[in-house]
Design a protein around this motif. Structure first.
Motif, mmCIF file in Angstrom:
data_model
loop_
_atom_site.group_PDB
_atom_site.id
_atom_site.type_symbol
_atom_site.label_atom_id
_atom_site.label_comp_id
_atom_site.label_asym_id
_atom_site.label_seq_id
_atom_site.Cartn_x
_atom_site.Cartn_y
_atom_site.Cartn_z
ATOM 1 N N GLY A 209 0.869 -1.252 0.106
ATOM 2 C CA GLY A 209 0.144 0.031 -0.029
ATOM 3 C C GLY A 209 0.937 1.175 0.065
ATOM 4 N N ALA A 210 0.425 2.298 0.585
ATOM 5 C CA ALA A 210 1.108 3.569 0.554
ATOM 6 C C ALA A 210 0.756 4.400 1.737
ATOM 7 C CB ALA A 210 0.659 4.421 -0.861
ATOM 8 N N PHE A 211 1.385 5.397 1.926
ATOM 9 C CA PHE A 211 1.093 6.257 3.191
ATOM 10 C C PHE A 211 -0.273 6.919 2.616
ATOM 11 C CE2 PHE A 211 5.770 5.969 3.828
ATOM 12 C CZ PHE A 211 5.606 5.971 5.493
ATOM 13 N N ALA A 212 -1.146 6.971 3.547
ATOM 14 C CA ALA A 212 -2.541 7.608 3.308
ATOM 15 C C ALA A 212 -3.108 8.441 4.419
ATOM 16 C CB ALA A 212 -3.371 6.284 3.225
ATOM 17 N N ALA A 213 -3.877 9.468 4.012
ATOM 18 C CA ALA A 213 -4.601 10.294 4.862
ATOM 19 C C ALA A 213 -5.739 10.919 4.228
ATOM 20 C CB ALA A 213 -3.614 11.403 5.239
ATOM 21 N N ALA A 214 -6.819 11.153 5.035
ATOM 22 C CA ALA A 214 -8.033 11.545 4.608
ATOM 23 C C ALA A 214 -8.572 12.786 5.270
ATOM 24 C CB ALA A 214 -9.180 10.358 4.345
ATOM 25 N N ALA A 221 -4.783 16.814 4.089
ATOM 26 C CA ALA A 221 -4.374 15.443 3.714
ATOM 27 C C ALA A 221 -2.932 15.592 3.139
ATOM 28 C CB ALA A 221 -5.633 14.797 3.092
ATOM 29 N N ARG A 222 -2.858 16.341 2.041
ATOM 30 C CA ARG A 222 -1.812 16.262 1.233
ATOM 31 C C ARG A 222 -0.408 16.673 2.414
ATOM 32 N NH1 ARG A 222 2.100 19.316 -0.591
ATOM 33 N NH2 ARG A 222 2.879 19.022 -2.723
ATOM 34 N N ASP A 223 -0.541 17.516 2.974
ATOM 35 C CA ASP A 223 0.516 17.997 3.935
ATOM 36 C C ASP A 223 0.927 16.812 4.803
ATOM 37 O OD1 ASP A 223 0.587 20.328 2.611
ATOM 38 O OD2 ASP A 223 -0.594 21.561 4.480
ATOM 39 N N ILE A 224 -0.003 16.087 5.338
ATOM 40 C CA ILE A 224 0.298 14.974 6.324
ATOM 41 C C ILE A 224 1.209 14.003 5.413
ATOM 42 C CG2 ILE A 224 -0.674 13.081 7.166
ATOM 43 C CD1 ILE A 224 -3.084 14.913 8.254
ATOM 44 N N VAL A 225 0.662 13.395 4.077
ATOM 45 C CA VAL A 225 1.323 12.520 3.569
ATOM 46 C C VAL A 225 2.607 13.000 2.937
ATOM 47 C CG1 VAL A 225 -0.432 10.901 3.063
ATOM 48 C CG2 VAL A 225 0.238 12.704 1.282
ATOM 49 N N THR A 264 11.686 16.971 9.534
ATOM 50 C CA THR A 264 11.047 16.345 10.615
ATOM 51 C C THR A 264 9.959 15.581 10.230
ATOM 52 O OG1 THR A 264 9.346 18.207 11.128
ATOM 53 C CG2 THR A 264 11.635 18.554 12.200
ATOM 54 N N PRO A 265 9.600 14.567 11.090
ATOM 55 C CA PRO A 265 8.644 13.589 10.567
ATOM 56 C C PRO A 265 7.119 14.311 10.305
ATOM 57 C CG PRO A 265 9.823 12.861 12.362
ATOM 58 C CD PRO A 265 10.181 14.105 12.251
ATOM 59 N N THR A 266 7.013 15.218 10.933
ATOM 60 C CA THR A 266 5.729 16.069 10.654
ATOM 61 C C THR A 266 5.756 17.453 10.255
ATOM 62 O OG1 THR A 266 5.578 16.703 13.267
ATOM 63 C CG2 THR A 266 4.486 14.674 12.676
#
Length: 326
Positions: A209-214, A221-225, A264-266
């Motif tokens: 799969g892939a990194f995912a965010a809704a 959501a784009r910024d998260i992944v 950084t991770p976030t």
């Protein structure tokens, strides 16, 4: 309950124990088949999975993945067999070659011939789980032992691999293939190679799969992944960056590195010129958009993994899990 075969995975950067456990519990409620917890430099994944095993009843639990450098084959087999016993047969052992940064920087072990190490450890773990004696150096004055537990020869072993050498190891020694950072096109190509190599033997479970965010706000959501992808490219050694660049995204990798001198991770970013790589390697958008993109990925794997970036709000985790499960 979802009609897809779905799994959810957390990265090594997710260190909020209460969030890890809550994610597993919610995934089981929603009908997910698999919960995978990665291990890096923080929690011991097998211990947290044991806690989760005592609070769930159906979902399979994947140590996804354990480094073949950080434990002996006997220790890996003991951990997997113990988790399998506690969970009532729901354990899956994930193995991977890890990275130079973790192997040398955390475990103080030379990162040499990683494919060889992966092959040797996977083979030996399989031998031990089957109830056979450990292979020991014949020059030692010692009697080879076996585990003092009931054999678990059917305990699945999934291997994380993307290269030519390690893919061959998957074909020879794994029950499942568990890659990350492959485009859908490359994943299909590798899956076809694996099926050919496995001809005449039991089929592999392909879990990818892939990194995912809704989120209701597509930009969020784009910024998260994007932050998660940039962190892996910029801060996790050269392995992931080289893998992504080798799939036709060299310019994107260079742009992402240039945009994140202190990742950084976030808090990392993917600049607009690198959007093609972001769109090929992650799944994001509104809940409806997420479901549509998952439908596209469905043809590439037996079990689709929804890989959650670290550090995100519980509301976003729940929104993503629920969107994928509909």
């Amino acid at each position: 309950m979802t009609a897809r075969r779905l799994g959810v995975a957390l990265t090594p950067m997710e260190t909020r124990r209460e969030i890890i456990v809550a994610t597993a519990l919610r995934a089981e409620e929603l009908g997910y088949e698999v919960f995978s917890l990665a291990e890096g430099w923080a929690h011991d994944a097998t211990l947290l999975l044991t806690e989760i095993a005592t609070r769930t009843s159906r979902i399979s639990l994947v140590a996804g993945v354990l480094s073949v450098w950080s434990r002996t084959p006997a220790t890996l087999a003991m951990s997997a067999a113990t988790l399998n016993e506690i969970s009532g047969g729901r354990a899956i052992l994930g193995l991977g070659a890890s990275s130079r940064a973790l192997t040398e920087g955390l475990h103080d072990i030379a990162f040499e011939r990683p494919a060889h190490q992966l092959r040797e450890v996977a083979s030996e773990v399989r031998t031990i789980l089957a109830g056979n004696r450990v292979h020991i150096d014949p020059t030692r004055q010692a009697r080879a032992l076996r585990l003092g537990l009931a054999p678990a020869p059917d305990l699945p072993i999934w291997i994380a691999a993307t290269g030519d050498l390690t893919t061959r190891i998957v074909a020879d020694h794994a029950d499942g293939w568990y890659p990350l950072f492959l485009t859908l096109e490359r994943m299909r190509e590798r899956a076809a190679e694996l099926r050919q190599l496995r001809s005449g033997r039991p089929p592999l479970t392909i879990t990818a799969g892939a990194f995912a965010a809704a989120a209701t706000d597509r930009r969020s959501a784009r910024d998260i992944v994007a932050s998660c992808l940039a962190w892996y490219i910029c801060a996790m050694g050269d392995g992931y960056a080289d893998l992504i660049a080798g799939q036709g995204y060299k310019d994107a990798v260079e742009a992402i590195r240039a945009a994140n001198p202190r990742p950084t991770p976030t808090g990392s970013v993917v600049p607009p010129e690198a959007n093609p790589a972001l769109d090929a390697l992650t799944i994001y958008g509104t809940p409806t958009e997420l479901r549509e993109k998952l439908d596209t990925w469905a043809s590439g794997a037996d079990i689709q993994m929804v890989v959650l970036p670290p550090g995100i709000a519980w509301e976003t985790i729940e929104t993503t899990l629920e969107a994928a499960a509909k």
